[in-house]
Structure formats: structure tokens, C-alpha cells
Design an enzyme around this catalytic site. Structure first.
Site, PDB file in Angstrom:
ATOM      1  N   PHE A  55       0.706  -1.233   0.049  1.00 31.49           N
ATOM      2  CA  PHE A  55       0.011  -0.116  -0.068  1.00 31.49           C
ATOM      3  C   PHE A  55       0.982   1.154  -0.214  1.00 31.49           C
ATOM      4  CE2 PHE A  55      -2.686  -3.099   2.271  1.00 31.49           C
ATOM      5  CZ  PHE A  55      -3.754  -3.097   1.224  1.00 31.49           C
ATOM      6  N   ASP A  61      14.072  -6.322  13.980  1.00 32.53           N
ATOM      7  CA  ASP A  61      14.976  -6.149  12.694  1.00 32.53           C
ATOM      8  C   ASP A  61      16.326  -5.425  13.038  1.00 32.53           C
ATOM      9  OD1 ASP A  61      16.034  -6.810  10.290  1.00 32.53           O
ATOM     10  OD2 ASP A  61      14.837  -5.391   9.229  1.00 32.53           O
TER      11      ASP A  61
END
Length: 881
Positions: free
Chosen positions: A598, A736
Site C-alpha cells: 500500500f 530487525d
């Protein structure tokens, strides 16, 4: 209908601007994408040492390419590689003949020759004119040389060099990216000398890396500094290279030395007929020293044998207030040509360029015969057709008979119908896959065989990652298959049999019996995986690493990895956005960092941002100059759910206020598309910063080699621990943490970010599971890989791996000798805890006490891992030693 067909048949070419620091993808020697038929050599010792065996890290045949006989100092034996297309080469790696321990031959030095057409060969030289590159010191190590300047070529020859008669063998890999600009050569007047007031030295503004002909003060038939990807600074006396002279980055001309014409004429020759949309010229504008961008430009086009009489003209808006160097975009009206001749008219005494690039399209229309004879990768012909704009003075069209056009009409109609049918099928598949994702989102997630599975991101987290050949991250790359698809790929669900947790379960049958107890060792609970009870916990007094009902914001832009308590998000959704609204037109696009289902992540220049933010701005004072920022942008066609998630992400990012965490600076939400603007350090990420440096020594000082000290590395580690301590205090889980997600400013200040996953450069650091997620498994704790548990404790594990990266100067990947599948299997050994798990080795630069701290971060039981507060307190004293 004709307009529809025109839109279908326009095939846009990639933008030709290339960043040499990021254009470092392996081009296919090691993984076989360069086929054997494209490898030739001047000679070979045996059949089993032919050119097809010159592949990096390959032990096929007798282990390498070896020219026949003893190599003499006067010999010019070569290995030739045909890349099938023009390529921008930035790095070259070599290796000797290891032959499973039996080999003893390697090249200590070598030269590179290259050609763009296979006929005219040129010798590569560095910026100081040196031709010979350093090679290998043993038979198995990989030695890589940065090519500065880079090479633009289709054919490359590697020529081993020896000082004594000896046997030589080589394995090689080339790194770079496609040269989609298509420019074969440019011609221009030779650059000139400048004498500046107060500067005793003469400033040379010549094209020092030009590989064409210098004759009668004219450059012709080559490429040089205008296509090397290095843009000059605002002050043309400041240089970006080492050990070169002032003004090196610019090619410049003085007005009064060009006669009375008042312009500089340049000619550009391309590989094939193209329709040009624009030309971008990076020009200096230091008007205080008599330098300005050109006042106007006129370009003539040559589609076939003669020049068209009508030029395209463009006048620039001169700026006497901002001395910044800038790109000037010249629209070229989609004119078709294979050569361009442009006249740039002076606006002041001097005119200086550092880069020129072209944007073009190949337009295929059924109105003209194909242009024959242009070869492209794979040996096929490039069929390009175009129409010439109607005019009273039209140029002579390429010779073609009307009967030939009529004969081709049925074929063209058939091609059009086929293309339309393919588009319909592709649209149907996309809609079907989106429908499947929605169904799967609504369906309850099931535990694999009623036991345990790896919990992945939802279908709304589907991302697009460009997965080109990856740059070298290791001296010993992992074995096993790699993804070599050079195109963007949208990741959809794959065959359920591919799901790795099922394979893990077969290999770890005991996992189903004790996974719950092991997972609950940290005291956290996850309703959709298992519920912990007191007797299951290894330690009931363990810290609570909350992960229940977290909200993950990864799906919008494909980059954010934070896991945030849902309560925090709910409370924030009831507040107004506190970040200031920034003028959208002051964001100038530089590079796409990533793309999600998106949204997108862009690297942009923000004009006037420090002044906009005012006092207390986290940005350094730039005297009104633009600064680099990362812009996350929501697509206009995004769903309402994605829009809500994006606003939540803005609100959560606005809470983060720590000197070692990337900050949300401002937003653009008054109109679509919605944007958030965050910091982006101009020195890039820590991984790239460290891998380009050596540890500080007398040798690095003597040779001006970029270096860092041990104190610098410790300071970086302390800053990362401080930033993670702040996130942990908010119960934020990063998921991460790695050097690729730590950005660096000029003062070596670290700021933790989350852009790593969305960047092509680090696609090899992520492992795709079931097509629904890509995971940084080499940085993940065992419980994150096997159970999908992401907590502050798993961030601590990743911090230990990040420390290891720092003290290896990011010269290789973690677990570089293991394939991705072996890394997953190794996590099973951590689960079993039978002493067979493989740990990362102690980096030579790392103090023993610091490596002990890393080992604690990799403790099997999460209760034994230190907290970020403890890590920060343990690391801080090292900086003051």
C-alpha cells in the site's frame, strides 16, 4: 482504441542515474547466470581449466581458469566475459585455484580491458592513472577491488599480471548493474584551467577519466566523469575523491575561450534508437565565483542518417540566491533519435557539469519498419519502431517500402491481441490472489498439526522486494540456492508444502512436546500460539517481555518492523497528529528505497527543512540547503484499513524522542498521498560505512585509507544499546536490529531506523518463508525462528549479532559458512541444547570481555540474556578506557 494501444506498447526504460555505492550486485559468474558460451579465453592449460571454470567459489573442473604454460611478465593472456548488454561495473572480485586444497595458483595482480562494442578495447585506469590492480595472496580467499572510476562496457577482459615467470589461475565475479541509460559516448570541448583569486594553485576542470580520444582540444568517442555517478559539491573546489586535485569532480568551460558563439556544444551517441523524454544535467551554480547553470539549451536529433532541422529548446530559471549545485531537467518532447547534439548557452563566465543522464522510452508502433541489427542480451535483436512527429520540415525517414509495412500488419495485429490477452490474464490473477489473501485473513489461523508453527505477518503485510543479484557480503558466501530474479516480484502465497515449519517439525519431533514450556521461559504469553501456566515457566520471577495483542505496522510501506502494545495504539488513535505539516512541493525525489503493498519509501531532499522545524531541530544547520530525508508515502488507492494503520504509525513514531532513534520530523497529510518524513543520515547506514573502512593504524594514516578506531566501534555499540534501552522502556520490539538499520551522521552519531528490509542492497539478509514474510533469520533468536516469538529478549539476541557485525567491520554476513536452511537447522540445535549449536566466532578486533557479553545475548534461555539497561551499563565503561 489507438491511444489504448499506444499506452500498452510504451515500454519505459529505467532511469539512467546510478549510485556507484549501491550499484554493487553480483552479475552472474558464481551463480551461473552468465552462461559458459559467454566465457572465452586467449588460451587454457587443459580442458578442465577452460574459461567456463573461472567462476567465483566454484570447484568444478580443476577449480579455475588457467592460461596455457608459464605466464611471463610480457604476456597478455586474458579471460573474456560477454555481459550481453551495456553494464555499469563498480567492483571486481578474484580468487585463486583452491581445488579442494590441492591448488596453489593465483594471480597477485591483474589488469582490466573493456569494450562497449567488441571492436574497440580500452584499458581501465584508476583516477591516478594506475592500470594494475592488486590480486590474491592465497588460493581460496576472495579479494575485491572497487573500480573507481567505474567501467561502462559489455565485454570485459581480465589479464593476469606477474613479475616473475609463474603459473596463474583465476576465478572471478563482476559486480554492478545494468546501464539502462544506453549512452555509448559523448563528445565535448576539453575542460579548461581556472585561476581563482586567493588560490595559488591552478584548478583543472578537465575530464580526467575520459576513455575516448583527445584531439585538438576536443573529447570524442568515449565516456568519463559525466557518467561516473559522482555528483560535484556545491563548492566546486571541494572534492569527493581522495588524493585528487581541486575541481576534479567538474568538467568546466570559460565563456570567453569559446570564441564568439557563447555556448558549449556536446554530442551524445546511444546504443539504439530511443524516444527521449528528458535530459538531466548536474550543474554548478556558485554565482559568487562567476559560475552558473546554463541559461538555455537547444538539442537536435538524429534518428537515422541526417539531423532533423527542428531542435527542442529549453530556457532555465536562473537563481542568484541559492548557490547550490543542482540537477536541471530538460524536457525532450519524446523525440526519437540515436544521437543528440545539444548547445548549452552560458549565463555567466563559467559553466560546469558533473553528471549528465537521459530518460528515454522504447516505443513500438505499427507505423514503421523495425530498426535492424541492434543486438541485445541473449543474442536476440532489439526491434524498435517509432513515428516521426509531423512537421513541414520532416527529416528523411529510414528507407522502407510500403509493401513491407502491409506484409507486417497481420503479425503486428496478432502480437497486439496476444498482449491484450496476457494483460487480461495478469489482471485476473492479481484479483484472484487478492481475494485469496482476504479469505485467509478472515479464516482462523490453525496450529500446524494442532501443535506449533511459525507465526508470520498477515497477507496485508505482502511486500514487493527487488531481488537482483546481491552484492558481496562475505568472503565465504553461503552455499545453497539463491534467488536471482532481477525483477520486482510481488510475493504471494506459495504451495503449503513449501512451509519450512513443517520441515522443522519433522526434524524436531520433540518440539511439539516442549515448545510451550520453552517459549514460556521468559514469562510472556501469546493467545494464538500457547497459554503459559506457572508450572511451565523455567523461572516464574523472569522479566515480563510483553507481546500479547501487539500491533504490527509492517504492511503499509513494507519497512516498519516495530511491534507495539495495542493499548498504546488505541490511546493514540484518539489524539490529533502532533507533527507539523510540511509543504509537499519542497520534497524532491532522489531514490526509491522500497515498496510495499500500500505504500513506498523514498529518499528525498527536503528544501528548507531546518528552518521549517525551527529551534530545537534534530537536523544540523545547513544554511538553507536541502537535507536528505526518508519519506514513507501511502498510495492513493490504499484501503481504508491501510490508511488507518498509516495514521497510527505516524502517531506512534511521533512518540519516539531519543537521540539514538530515528525521529518523525513532519508529515504531509492535508491531501493525498499521505506522507511521513523521517530522518535519513547523509552518511548512510552503518553496514556500508564500516565495510568501506579498515581499523585505524599507521598504514591507514600513511595511505589515507578510510579507517575507524576501536574506540569508535565501542562508541557505536554504546549508542545502539542506548537507543534500544529507550525502545525497551516503551515495550517496543524492533524485530530487525542490525547494522543495516543503524544510520550514521558525520559525527558518528547512530540512529536506529527500520529501512533495511525495504532496500534492495540487503535482500540477501532476509529469508522468505511460505511467500508471506521475509525474515532476517541470521539475526533472529531461536524462539523467533521456531515459534514466531518476537520480544525484547529476541531484540537482545539481535543486538549481540549487531555487535559481532561491528567488530568484523561488516566484512561478512553472520554465519557466512551456513546456508539459510542450515541457519534454521542450527536454531533447532539451540532448542535441543545438546551442545551442538554453532555460535558466531570471536572477531579478532573484539575484546574478550565484550565477546562474553555477546555470548550472553545468545543464551538459549531468555531469562539468562541481559536486559538493554544492563548492556548499556556494561558497555559504557569501555568507551572511557
Amino acid at each position: 482504441m489507438h491511444l489504448f494501444l499506444l499506452l500498452i506498447l510504451q515500454l519505459p526504460a529505467a532511469i539512467g542515474q546510478i549510485d556507484p555505492e549501491h550499484c554493487r550486485y553480483a552479475l552472474g559468474m558464481e551463480d551461473g547466470r552468465i552462461p559458459n558460451e559467454d566465457l572465452t579465453a586467449s588460451s587454457r592449460w587443459y580442458e578442465t581449466t577452460g574459461p567456463q571454470y573461472a567462476r567465483l567459489n566454484s570447484e568444478d573442473g580443476d577449480g579455475a581458469w588457467c592460461p596455457e604454460g608459464q605466464l611471463e611478465p610480457s604476456d597478455s593472456q586474458y579471460l573474456q566475459i560477454d555481459l550481453r548488454r551495456l553494464t555499469f561495473l563498480t567492483l571486481f572480485g578474484t580468487q585463486g585455484r583452491y581445488a579442494r586444497g590441492l591448488g596453489k595458483e593465483f594471480a597477485t595482480h591483474y589488469r582490466l580491458n573493456y569494450s562497449r562494442d567488441g571492436q574497440l578495447w580500452k584499458s581501465w585506469k584508476n583516477r591516478l592513472g594506475k592500470e594494475v590492480l592488486d590480486g590474491n595472496k592465497d588460493t581460496y580467499g576472495i579479494f575485491s577491488n572497487d573500480l573507481k572510476p567505474p567501467i561502462i562496457a559489455r565485454f570485459v577482459r581480465v589479464i593476469p599480471v606477474t613479475r616473475l615467470s609463474s603459473t596463474v589461475c583465476m576465478r572471478v565475479e563482476l559486480y554492478g548493474c545494468p546501464w539502462d541509460d544506453g549512452l555509448l559516448s559523448y563528445s565535448a570541448p576539453e575542460g579548461q584551467l581556472m585561476t581563482a583569486p586567493g588560490n595559488p594553485s591552478v584548478i583543472s576542470l578537465n575530464d580526467s577519466t575520459y576513455d575516448g580520444v583527445h584531439e585538438k582540444r576536443k573529447l570524442s568517442g568515449g565516456l568519463g566523469q559525466l557518467t561516473d555517478g559522482v555528483t560535484g559539491r556545491d563548492d566546486f573546489l571541494a572534492i569527493r575523491q581522495y588524493n585528487v586535485w581541486q575541481g576534479y569532480d567538474y568538467l568546466g568551460w570559460r565563456n570567453d575561450t569559446q570564441g564568439t558563439q557563447g555556448y558549449v556544444e556536446m554530442e551524445f551517441v546511444f546504443d539504439r534508437l530511443r524516444n527521449f523524454t528528458s535530459m538531466k544535467v548536474h550543474s554548478n551554480n556558485m554565482y559568487t565565483r562567476g559560475v552558473k547553470i546554463f541559461s538555455s539549451v537547444s538539442c537536435w536529433f538524429k534518428p537515422s542518417l541526417s539531423w532533423e532541422p527542428e531542435p527542442v529548446s529549453f530556457s532555465t530559471i536562473l537563481d542568484d540566491r541559492n548557490p547550490s549545485a543542482r540537477y536541471v531537467t530538460v524536457p525532450l518532447s519524446r523525440r526519437a533519435a540515436r544521437s543528440l547534439r545539444c548547445r548549452f548557452y552560458y549565463a555567466d563566465v563559467w559553466m560546469m557539469f558533473s553528471e549528465i543522464s537521459f530518460q528515454s522510452e522504447d516505443i513500438i508502433l505499427p507505423t514503421q519498419q523495425p530498426l535492424m541489427g541492434t543486438s541485445v542480451p541473449g543474442g536476440h535483436r532489439d526491434i524498435t519502431m517509432t513515428t516521426t512527429p509531423k512537421s513541414d520540415n520532416t527529416a528523411a525517414a529510414p528507407s522502407a517500402g510500403s509493401s513491407s509495412d502491409e506484409g507486417n500488419t497481420p503479425i503486428l495485429i496478432g502480437c497486439l491481441v496476444t498482449i491484450i490477452l496476457l494483460l487480461v490474464i495478469i489482471i485476473f490473477l492479481i484479483l484472484w490472489c487478492q481475494c485469496v489473501c482476504k479469505v485467509l485473513e478472515k479464516a482462523p489461523r490453525q496450529i500446524l498439526d494442532e501443535e506449533v508453527t511459525v507465526r508470520l505477518s498477515s497477507c496485508s503485510d505482502t511486500i514487493i522486494l527487488q531481488t537482483p543479484p546481491v552484492p558481496p557480503r562475505s568472503r565465504h558466501p553461503p552455499a545453497g540456492p539463491t534467488n536471482t530474479d532481477p525483477h520486482y516480484e510481488r510475493v504471494f502465497l506459495l504451495d503449503p508444502q513449501y512451509q519450512n515449519p513443517a520441515v522443522l517439525r519433522n526434524k524436531l519431533p520433540e518440539l511439539s512436546q516442549s515448545a510451550e514450556a520453552s517459549a514460556c521461559g521468559g514469562g510472556y504469553a501469546e493467545p494464538d500460539v500457547t497459554q503459559c501456566t506457572p508450572h511451565q515457566s523455567f523461572n516464574n520471577n523472569a522479566p515480563h517481555y510483553a507481546e500479547t495483542d501487539i500491533v504490527r505496522l509492517q504492511g503499509v510501506t513494507g519497512s516498519n518492523m516495530y511491534a507495539v502494545p495495542a493499548l498504546t495504539v488505541d490511546s493514540l488513535t484518539r489524539k490529533d497528529i502532533s507533527a507539523a505539516e510540511f509543504p509537499r512541493h519542497q520534497l524532491i525525489f532522489r531514490e526509491k528505497l522500497g515498496e510495499g503493498q500500500f505504500g513506498e519509501v523514498h529518499l528525498c531532499e527536503a528544501e528548507g527543512l531546518p528552518e521549517f522545524l525551527g529551534e530545537g531541530s534534530p537536523l544540523p544547520d545547513r544554511d538553507g540547503h536541502s537535507v536528505l530525508v526518508a519519506v514513507k508515502q501511502l498510495r492513493a488507492d490504499a484501503t481504508s484499513q491501510a490508511r488507518n494503520d498509516f495514521l497510527k504509525e505516524i502517531k506512534i513514531m511521533s512518540r519516539l524522542d531519543d537521540p539514538n532513534i530515528i525521529r518523525l520530523l513532519c508529515v504531509c497529510v492535508s491531501s493525498d498521498p499521505l506522507c511521513m518524513v523521517t530522518e535519513y543520515m547523509e552518511n548512510g547506514d552503518l553496514n556500508m560505512f564500516l565495510c568501506q573502512r579498515e581499523i585505524e593504524s599507521t598504514l591507514t594514516h600513511a595511505n589515507n585509507i578510510p579507517s575507524v578506531s576501536l574506540s569508535d566501534l565501542l562508541h557505536m555499540a554504546v549508542q545502539i544499546s542506548s537507543g534500544m534501552k529507550y525502545l525497551a522502556s516503551l515495550n517496543f520490539v524492533h524485530r530487525d536490529l542490525a547494522t543495516r538499520n543503524c544510520l550514521l551522521d558525520r559525527r558518528l552519531t547512530i540512529k536506529i531506523a527500520d529501512f533495511g528490509m525495504s532496500r534492495n542492497l540487503y535482500s540477501s539478509d532476509y529469508y522468505r518463508i511460505q511467500g508471506r514474510a521475509v525474515l532476517p533469520i541470521r539475526w533472529m533468536a531461536w524462539e523467533s525462528i521456531l515459534l514466531g516469538k518476537f520480544t525484547t529478549a529476541s531484540d537482545v539476541w539481535a543486538f549481540g549479532v549487531t555487535l559481532w557485525e561491528i567488530f568484523t567491520l561488516c566484512k561478512e554476513q553472520p554465519y557466512s559458512l551456513l546456508s539459510d536452511e542450515q541457519v534454521i537447522e542450527n536454531s533447532g540445535e539451540f532448542f535441543r541444547n545438546q551442545g551442538r549449536q554453532i555460535f558466531l566466532y570471536a572477531p579478532p578486533l573484539c575484546p574478550p570481555s565484550l565477546f562474553e557479553l555477546m555470548m550472553r545475548c545468545w543464551s538459549r534461555n531468555i531469562t539468562d540474556r541481559p536486559t538493554f539497561e544492563g548492556l548499556y551499563q556494561a558497555l559504557r565503561p569501555h568507551v572511557n578506557q
